[in-house]
Design a protein around this motif. Sequence first.
Motif, mmCIF file in Angstrom:
data_model
loop_
_atom_site.group_PDB
_atom_site.id
_atom_site.type_symbol
_atom_site.label_atom_id
_atom_site.label_comp_id
_atom_site.label_asym_id
_atom_site.label_seq_id
_atom_site.Cartn_x
_atom_site.Cartn_y
_atom_site.Cartn_z
ATOM 1 N N UNK A 1 9.411 34.530 -30.487
ATOM 2 C CA UNK A 1 8.037 34.602 -29.985
ATOM 3 C C UNK A 1 7.910 35.492 -28.752
ATOM 4 N N UNK A 2 8.737 35.250 -27.750
ATOM 5 C CA UNK A 2 8.598 36.026 -26.513
ATOM 6 C C UNK A 2 8.886 37.516 -26.706
ATOM 7 N N UNK A 3 9.916 37.909 -27.482
ATOM 8 C CA UNK A 3 10.070 39.355 -27.718
ATOM 9 C C UNK A 3 8.869 39.990 -28.399
ATOM 10 N N UNK A 4 8.241 39.253 -29.340
ATOM 11 C CA UNK A 4 7.055 39.790 -30.003
ATOM 12 C C UNK A 4 5.876 39.844 -29.047
ATOM 13 N N UNK A 5 5.757 38.814 -28.199
ATOM 14 C CA UNK A 5 4.635 38.739 -27.267
ATOM 15 C C UNK A 5 4.838 39.591 -26.013
ATOM 16 N N UNK A 6 6.051 40.082 -25.793
ATOM 17 C CA UNK A 6 6.355 40.783 -24.541
ATOM 18 C C UNK A 6 5.398 41.925 -24.239
ATOM 19 N N UNK A 7 5.081 42.818 -25.186
ATOM 20 C CA UNK A 7 4.120 43.885 -24.853
ATOM 21 C C UNK A 7 2.755 43.348 -24.447
ATOM 22 N N UNK A 8 2.265 42.318 -25.164
ATOM 23 C CA UNK A 8 0.963 41.748 -24.818
ATOM 24 C C UNK A 8 1.006 41.067 -23.455
ATOM 25 N N UNK A 9 2.102 40.366 -23.157
ATOM 26 C CA UNK A 9 2.222 39.694 -21.866
ATOM 27 C C UNK A 9 2.303 40.701 -20.731
ATOM 28 N N UNK A 10 3.095 41.748 -20.910
ATOM 29 C CA UNK A 10 3.199 42.773 -19.872
ATOM 30 C C UNK A 10 1.878 43.521 -19.713
ATOM 31 N N UNK A 11 1.196 43.763 -20.840
ATOM 32 C CA UNK A 11 -0.113 44.397 -20.760
ATOM 33 C C UNK A 11 -1.114 43.529 -20.011
ATOM 34 N N UNK A 12 -1.090 42.214 -20.267
ATOM 35 C CA UNK A 12 -1.967 41.310 -19.527
ATOM 36 C C UNK A 12 -1.622 41.270 -18.051
ATOM 37 N N UNK A 13 -0.324 41.299 -17.734
ATOM 38 C CA UNK A 13 0.107 41.315 -16.338
ATOM 39 C C UNK A 13 -0.406 42.560 -15.632
ATOM 40 N N UNK A 14 -0.331 43.690 -16.298
ATOM 41 C CA UNK A 14 -0.819 44.937 -15.711
ATOM 42 C C UNK A 14 -2.326 44.895 -15.522
ATOM 43 N N UNK A 15 -3.037 44.327 -16.493
ATOM 44 C CA UNK A 15 -4.493 44.209 -16.388
ATOM 45 C C UNK A 15 -4.885 43.321 -15.217
ATOM 46 N N UNK A 16 -4.183 42.220 -15.035
ATOM 47 C CA UNK A 16 -4.455 41.331 -13.905
ATOM 48 C C UNK A 16 -4.171 42.025 -12.577
ATOM 49 N N UNK A 17 -3.090 42.793 -12.535
ATOM 50 C CA UNK A 17 -2.773 43.539 -11.321
ATOM 51 C C UNK A 17 -3.910 44.496 -10.963
ATOM 52 N N UNK A 18 -4.412 45.224 -11.958
ATOM 53 C CA UNK A 18 -5.496 46.159 -11.697
ATOM 54 C C UNK A 18 -6.765 45.468 -11.231
ATOM 55 N N UNK A 19 -7.084 44.314 -11.809
ATOM 56 C CA UNK A 19 -8.282 43.582 -11.396
ATOM 57 C C UNK A 19 -8.175 43.098 -9.956
ATOM 58 N N UNK A 20 -7.011 42.572 -9.588
ATOM 59 C CA UNK A 20 -6.815 42.099 -8.222
ATOM 60 C C UNK A 20 -6.765 43.264 -7.239
ATOM 61 N N UNK A 21 -6.177 44.373 -7.648
ATOM 62 C CA UNK A 21 -6.039 45.525 -6.764
ATOM 63 C C UNK A 21 -7.388 46.131 -6.404
ATOM 64 N N UNK A 22 -8.330 46.092 -7.338
ATOM 65 C CA UNK A 22 -9.644 46.700 -7.114
ATOM 66 C C UNK A 22 -10.647 45.751 -6.467
#
Length: 299
Positions: free
Chosen positions: A212-233
């Motif tokens: 599960x986690x290897x399959x979800x890894x791109x989506x999880x990292x993408x969500x992490x990046x999206x959250x970073x951008x929202x907080x940064x702005x």
Amino acid sequence: MTATEAPVAATAGAAAPARRRRSAGRLAVLPLLVFVAIGFGAPAVAMLNGAFTVKDPASGASSYTTANLTASLQGAYLTALWGSVKLSAVSAAIGALLGLLLAQAVVTSRYRALREAVLTASGVLANFGGVPLAFAFVATLGNSGVLTRHLGLADHGWSLYSFWGLVIVYLYFLIPLMVLTVTPALEGLRVQWREAAQNNGATNAQYWRHVALPVLAPALLGGLVLLFGSAFAAYATAAAMVGSSVPLVTLQIADAISGNVLVGQENVALALSLDMVVVAGLVMAVHLPLQRRSARWLV
């Protein structure tokens, strides 16, 4: 017309409507391109021009230089930029973890009403911010807030107007955003994958670790990046809560434009904005490939 010429004529006749449809499609997208050029292109050009422009106070002459960018990466400005990156990274990491756990609980729940309620609330809360959010937390967890007085938090050194206070406030909209981002990925996990893992003797932990986690890894990292951008702005919430007590690049930009600290630093503010654009560009450069890779598995 010969038998050989007939298919060629039919093909040419069919190609003409296709070309007209493509032309009509290009015309239909033209208003969007004009809007993007005016709404995003013009401010971007003005920002770039101002970031590399320095005006001589004596003669009023302007010249192109990198002095503003150099100043934006030194002293208090660099501290503010690093403070925003640190705050965004910590908030995004905690929000991604808690959002993943909440999304998993929602996806595996047997109660459809609970699932719909959580997703609806997440859609609302993910867009709730600014001064109203700051006021809500000040009234609840501020120095004279309801929970602060009733729980005696001030006696234990609690302060909402600090780095960790901002982290808690940012989690209010970052966790729902992560729920909305990762829920489709969790729903894309095949039941057959879990059954195949169980048939081969894998435990639940092994299933999550190796499947599960290897399959979800791109989506999880993408969500992490999206959250970073929202907080940064984010700007209004921090400005209403902490002012300049917590160094953030968005607050430094506002101070430089308004001249609260030094007069004539407007172009330094534009250089700081360019720094933010570069960081946001790096974030999106990571997010888009991860999103495409996740889509290949979870369809």
